[in-house]
Scaffold this motif. Structure first.
Motif, PDB file in Angstrom:
ATOM      1  N   ARG A   1      70.396  70.248  40.254  1.00  0.00           N
ATOM      2  CA  ARG A   1      70.435  71.854  40.465  1.00  0.00           C
ATOM      3  C   ARG A   1      71.858  72.197  40.814  1.00  0.00           C
ATOM      4  O   ARG A   1      72.315  73.150  40.290  1.00  0.00           O
ATOM      5  CB  ARG A   1      69.543  72.339  41.694  1.00  0.00           C
ATOM      6  N   LEU A   2      72.488  71.534  41.674  1.00  0.00           N
ATOM      7  CA  LEU A   2      73.898  71.843  42.110  1.00  0.00           C
ATOM      8  C   LEU A   2      74.923  71.539  40.893  1.00  0.00           C
ATOM      9  O   LEU A   2      75.673  72.583  40.685  1.00  0.00           O
ATOM     10  CB  LEU A   2      74.378  70.902  43.183  1.00  0.00           C
ATOM     11  N   ARG A   3      74.671  70.572  40.193  1.00  0.00           N
ATOM     12  CA  ARG A   3      75.393  70.359  38.953  1.00  0.00           C
ATOM     13  C   ARG A   3      75.105  71.475  37.956  1.00  0.00           C
ATOM     14  O   ARG A   3      76.250  71.791  37.227  1.00  0.00           O
ATOM     15  CB  ARG A   3      75.345  68.940  38.289  1.00  0.00           C
TER      16      ARG A   3
ATOM     17  N   VAL B   1      80.050  67.425  26.425  1.00  0.00           N
ATOM     18  CA  VAL B   1      78.775  66.371  26.329  1.00  0.00           C
ATOM     19  C   VAL B   1      77.556  67.038  26.744  1.00  0.00           C
ATOM     20  O   VAL B   1      77.522  67.677  27.822  1.00  0.00           O
ATOM     21  CB  VAL B   1      78.987  65.354  27.506  1.00  0.00           C
ATOM     22  N   LEU B   2      76.715  67.534  25.759  1.00  0.00           N
ATOM     23  CA  LEU B   2      75.486  68.333  26.094  1.00  0.00           C
ATOM     24  C   LEU B   2      74.646  67.667  26.772  1.00  0.00           C
ATOM     25  O   LEU B   2      74.783  66.204  26.873  1.00  0.00           O
ATOM     26  CB  LEU B   2      75.078  69.033  24.789  1.00  0.00           C
TER      27      LEU B   2
ATOM     28  N   ALA C   1      74.450  72.562  32.538  1.00  0.00           N
ATOM     29  CA  ALA C   1      73.593  71.319  32.121  1.00  0.00           C
ATOM     30  C   ALA C   1      74.693  70.360  31.156  1.00  0.00           C
ATOM     31  O   ALA C   1      74.112  69.128  31.296  1.00  0.00           O
ATOM     32  CB  ALA C   1      72.389  71.474  31.324  1.00  0.00           C
ATOM     33  N   ALA C   2      75.698  70.927  30.799  1.00  0.00           N
ATOM     34  CA  ALA C   2      76.645  70.008  30.022  1.00  0.00           C
ATOM     35  C   ALA C   2      77.736  69.454  30.865  1.00  0.00           C
ATOM     36  O   ALA C   2      77.892  69.953  32.024  1.00  0.00           O
ATOM     37  CB  ALA C   2      77.025  70.703  28.926  1.00  0.00           C
TER      38      ALA C   2
ATOM     39  N   MET D   1      83.463  81.607  34.005  1.00  0.00           N
ATOM     40  CA  MET D   1      82.366  80.292  33.449  1.00  0.00           C
ATOM     41  C   MET D   1      81.076  80.825  33.465  1.00  0.00           C
ATOM     42  O   MET D   1      80.649  81.574  34.543  1.00  0.00           O
ATOM     43  CB  MET D   1      82.556  79.083  34.391  1.00  0.00           C
ATOM     44  N   GLY D   2      80.426  80.483  32.399  1.00  0.00           N
ATOM     45  CA  GLY D   2      79.285  80.939  32.090  1.00  0.00           C
ATOM     46  C   GLY D   2      78.107  79.925  32.301  1.00  0.00           C
ATOM     47  O   GLY D   2      78.245  79.004  32.864  1.00  0.00           O
ATOM     48  N   THR D   3      77.394  79.693  31.325  1.00  0.00           N
ATOM     49  CA  THR D   3      76.408  78.497  31.381  1.00  0.00           C
ATOM     50  C   THR D   3      76.559  77.864  30.186  1.00  0.00           C
ATOM     51  O   THR D   3      76.723  78.463  28.903  1.00  0.00           O
ATOM     52  CB  THR D   3      74.937  78.911  31.698  1.00  0.00           C
TER      53      THR D   3
END
Length: 170
Positions: free
Chosen positions: A18-20, A94-95, A83-84, A167-169
């Protein structure tokens, strides 16, 4: 951060994930009684920077915390992007599914600035000075944000109207 893998209410690795995903780049050491190879690998793959198996000596824990503290996040090989991850050395994203997307030098540099401070809003002038110091073109930042969105998706960089980019997601 020192996180026990077996926390009450939430698994420590779920917390690290979750943190990452939230873009938190703080160094994480996971403590656990689970010490099999696959369990240690799972902890590191979840985003932990180090993994220490119980029982341990306090001196070793302190030494590992000091070692993590010495690491400079700006020199990190992988920066979290939701998540990447951004592989700084290879200039690739890296996805989560393992696919890799190659970036140009400038795309990588822009994404790195945003990823190193994911909660900060960066003004266009600041980004132009940090990433594109050799040009005076006013629209260069907007152009490279467009390139990143085309490669990584619209949400990778968030526009903060009247202020700049964040930064977005990914």
């Amino acid at each position: 951060m020192v996180i026990d893998r077996m926390l009450p209410g939430i698994d420590g690795l779920s917390l690290v994930r979750r943190l990452r995903r939230a873009g938190v780049a703080t160094r994480v050491l996971v403590l656990s009684a689970l010490g099999q190879l696959d369990e240690r690998v799972e902890g590191l793959d979840a985003g932990a920077d180090d993994y220490l198996v119980k029982p341990f000596e306090a001196d070793e824990l302190l030494a590992r915390v000091r070692a993590l503290h010495r690491r400079d996040l700006s020199d990190a090989e992988l920066l979290p992007l939701g998540a990447a991850q951004l592989d700084v050395a290879l200039r690739e994203v890296v996805l989560a599914d393992g696919r890799r997307i190659e970036l140009s030098l400038r795309e990588s540099a822009l994404l790195r600035v945003l990823a190193e401070e994911p909660r900060s809003v960066h003004e266009r002038a600041e980004l132009r000075a940090r990433v594109f110091p050799d040009t005076s073109a006013e629209s260069i930042v907007d152009t490279y944000v467009y390139y990143l969105r085309r490669k990584l998706g619209r949400d990778v960089v968030r526009t903060v109207h009247g202020r700049g980019y964040q930064m977005g997601t990914a």
